[in-house]
Enzyme design. Sequence first.
Site, PDB file in Angstrom:
ATOM      1  N   THR A   8       0.831  -1.210   0.000  1.00  0.00           N
ATOM      2  CA  THR A   8       0.000   0.000   0.000  1.00  0.00           C
ATOM      3  C   THR A   8       0.863   1.257   0.000  1.00  0.00           C
ATOM      4  OG1 THR A   8      -1.698  -1.197   1.207  1.00  0.00           O
ATOM      5  CG2 THR A   8      -1.818   1.203   1.301  1.00  0.00           C
TER       6      THR A   8
ATOM      7  N   HIS B 275       1.938   1.987  -3.436  1.00  0.00           N
ATOM      8  CA  HIS B 275       0.875   2.651  -4.213  1.00  0.00           C
ATOM      9  C   HIS B 275       0.857   4.150  -3.914  1.00  0.00           C
ATOM     10  CE1 HIS B 275      -0.956  -0.994  -5.793  1.00  0.00           C
ATOM     11  NE2 HIS B 275      -0.931  -1.524  -4.595  1.00  0.00           N
TER      12      HIS B 275
HETATM   13 ZN    ZN Z   1      -0.261  -3.000   4.826  1.00  0.00          ZN
END
Ligand code: ZN
Length: 348
Positions: free
Chosen positions: A44, A47
Amino acid sequence: MGTGMRALAKTKQGRGLELVEVPTPTPGPGEILVRVEAASICGTDLHIYRWDAWAQGRIRPPLITGHEFSGVVEAVGPGVKKPQVGDHVSLESHVVCHTCPACRVGNAHVCLNTEILGVDRNGGFAEYAVVPAENAWVNPKGLPFEVGAVLEPFGNAVHTVFAGSGVSGKSVLITGAGPIGLMATLVARSSGAGPILVTDVNPYRLDFARRLGADRVINPLEGDPVEVARGMTGGGVEVLLEFSGNEQAIHQGLSALLPGGEARILGIPSDPIRFDLAGELVMRGVTLFGIAGRRLWRTWIEGTALVYSGRVDLTPLITHRFPMSRYQEAFELLASGRAVKVILDPRA
Ligand code: ZN
Ligand code: NAD
Ligand code: ZN
């Protein structure tokens, strides 16, 4: 504690992150100040770093990033009884409301008003972080901080492996040997699953899966995981644990499943994907579980029982460590796929 601290933040829309000097936050009522000792990088965070479509839709700068971290409670706000100053803590990254219908029926892991540390509010890539006291999980003082940091993604693995009817005595296919798939391999092995098959397209990670106890590893670019799974089990695996988010892997996983089996999907495809609902699920009597986050706090109890007792050792998965100031190298290394968990030290 000084008046200022270093933090790794998204300061404006666009690619990259910035190492900034900001005032050290003060805990308000119900909050604690954590002195961060170790943080780990998650997909994440990549990202957010790359500023892809998902990040553009979700992230509102300025934001201190990082949601996998551990440290020491430095101060507590008004009304906080637990944890106490000096406690060593890991953080549950989901801040939940306790009042929505999902929370009220005991499903706070899918709270309608979830805010994620380092995504929707300031996180732990910083020397200090203010978080709700209830998000702290107190660890024994002997637990290494870097292990404390990875308990959050480990909880994703534990939640997936223990959902539904578990894995004890069952054949299992794990698709995707990223950090969470590898953690699931450890949990499945320690929970009496077998045989355990693991797929990935990355040889570096398949090698980890083999060493961590997979009975067979398969690279779908070199062999057919469905054939191997059916051959090894005489028909198909009883449980699919999906951690790749890859469309082809998801279809292969469902095909490799014995009719009547369970598919537990944690992986998140970057785009919507198509299913043959009747052929892949309905007529094969498959039960599909969407797995989000960690059950609060059932998963933390289950996961830390495995780690504290030594039945699961997460240290081999911590492959690299960097001072937070060298975050760019750390992010690039993780993106290259030649790492599993990469730790940032905000104090170095
Ligand atoms: Zn995570
Ligand atoms: P990761 O991206 O590091 O791991 C994914 C792995 O899948 C990689 O090793 C990749 O090589 C492998 N892969 C790619 N194509 C494949 C294929 N065709 N067959 C088999 N493997 C293939 O991610 P991670 O941090 O381990 O997380 C796993 C997944 O879980 C990600 O999709 C992530 O977005 C998702 N996730 C979901 C939740 C949740 O709450 N549901 C929480 C955290 C992460
Ligand atoms: Zn809620």
